[in-house]
Design a protein around this motif. Structure first.
Motif, PDB file in Angstrom:
ATOM      1  N   CYS A  63       2.605   8.154   0.188  1.00 58.22           N
ATOM      2  CA  CYS A  63       1.344   7.763  -0.404  1.00 58.22           C
ATOM      3  C   CYS A  63       1.266   5.652  -0.673  1.00 58.22           C
ATOM      4  CB  CYS A  63       0.921   8.314  -2.034  1.00 58.22           C
ATOM      5  SG  CYS A  63       0.813  10.197  -0.563  1.00 58.22           S
ATOM      6  N   CYS A  66      -0.887   2.943   0.971  1.00 60.68           N
ATOM      7  CA  CYS A  66      -2.743   2.762   0.578  1.00 60.68           C
ATOM      8  C   CYS A  66      -2.329   2.445  -0.864  1.00 60.68           C
ATOM      9  CB  CYS A  66      -3.327   3.816   1.348  1.00 60.68           C
ATOM     10  SG  CYS A  66      -2.807   3.758   2.829  1.00 60.68           S
ATOM     11  N   HIS A  67      -1.796   3.438  -2.087  1.00 63.10           N
ATOM     12  CA  HIS A  67      -2.069   3.605  -3.544  1.00 63.10           C
ATOM     13  C   HIS A  67      -1.495   2.570  -4.171  1.00 63.10           C
ATOM     14  CE1 HIS A  67      -4.769   6.754  -2.593  1.00 63.10           C
ATOM     15  NE2 HIS A  67      -4.686   7.015  -2.072  1.00 63.10           N
ATOM     16  N   GLY A  73      -4.028   1.781  -6.251  1.00 57.78           N
ATOM     17  CA  GLY A  73      -5.003   1.873  -5.350  1.00 57.78           C
ATOM     18  C   GLY A  73      -5.068   0.040  -4.583  1.00 57.78           C
ATOM     19  N   ALA A  78      -4.675  -0.911   1.938  1.00 52.32           N
ATOM     20  CA  ALA A  78      -5.661  -0.564   1.408  1.00 52.32           C
ATOM     21  C   ALA A  78      -6.493  -1.291   1.531  1.00 52.32           C
ATOM     22  CB  ALA A  78      -5.274  -0.001  -0.465  1.00 52.32           C
ATOM     23  N   LEU A  81      -8.736  -0.545   5.011  1.00 50.78           N
ATOM     24  CA  LEU A  81      -9.538   0.981   4.640  1.00 50.78           C
ATOM     25  C   LEU A  81     -11.019   0.428   4.548  1.00 50.78           C
ATOM     26  CD1 LEU A  81      -7.038   3.143   2.622  1.00 50.78           C
ATOM     27  CD2 LEU A  81      -7.027   2.663   5.273  1.00 50.78           C
ATOM     28  N   THR A  85      -9.690   2.893  -2.572  1.00 51.07           N
ATOM     29  CA  THR A  85      -8.235   4.645  -2.077  1.00 51.07           C
ATOM     30  C   THR A  85      -7.769   5.242  -3.526  1.00 51.07           C
ATOM     31  OG1 THR A  85      -7.010   2.371  -2.909  1.00 51.07           O
ATOM     32  CG2 THR A  85      -6.570   3.446  -0.657  1.00 51.07           C
ATOM     33  N   MET A 112      -8.711   8.792   4.273  1.00 51.22           N
ATOM     34  CA  MET A 112      -7.329   9.477   3.444  1.00 51.22           C
ATOM     35  C   MET A 112      -6.983  10.483   4.324  1.00 51.22           C
ATOM     36  SD  MET A 112      -5.234  10.860   0.764  1.00 51.22           S
ATOM     37  CE  MET A 112      -4.280  12.011   0.575  1.00 51.22           C
TER      38      MET A 112
END
Length: 135
Positions: A63, A66-67, A73, A78, A81, A85, A112
């Motif tokens: 995780c 991205c987060h 986030g 991130a 995308l 996020t 996701m």
């Protein structure tokens, strides 16, 4: 000089339109519908202390990119995308049921990814949810 002004103006307007649509695309997202079965799903490991170990390890592996390290986030992936996020530290995240978070985390949607085949142990899935709620 007027041709140069027209060219610069066209480039500026084109960039402005591109930026505006990118911002709009990233800030507006359809609500994530969670089936009632998952909304009501109880976390059988809600009080398990292993979330700090196993949950954090899973978060860092799957995780964090991205987060972000604190769940805000803002991870290094991130920006690339098409969908937001999400910030795990916000009250709107923490107010969701464990079952809703389970559904979103395990099945995913859009950018996701699904973790159904990556996190296969049921207990590990729930310990990840516990960790997310503690961020």
């Amino acid at each position: 000089m007027s041709k140069l002004f027209v060219i610069i103006s066209a480039i500026f307007v084109g960039n402005l339109v591109f930026l505006s649509t990118t911002i709009l695309k990233n800030s507006v997202q359809d609500p994530w519908e969670v089936p009632a079965k998952y909304q009501k799903l109880e976390n059988p490991f809600a009080s398990d202390a292993d979330a700090e170990n196993i949950g954090k390890t899973l978060y860092n592996k799957h995780c964090k990119s991205c987060h972000g390290s604190e769940g805000k986030g803002d991870g290094p992936k991130a920006e690339g995308l098409d969908t937001p996020t999400g910030d795990f530290t916000e009250a709107s995240f923490k107010e969701q049921t464990d079952g809703a978070l389970y559904y979103k985390t395990i099945f995913g949607r859009d950018d996701m990814p699904s973790f159904e085949t990556k996190i296969t142990e049921e207990k590990d899935r729930w310990l990840l949810i516990n960790y997310l709620k503690r961020l």
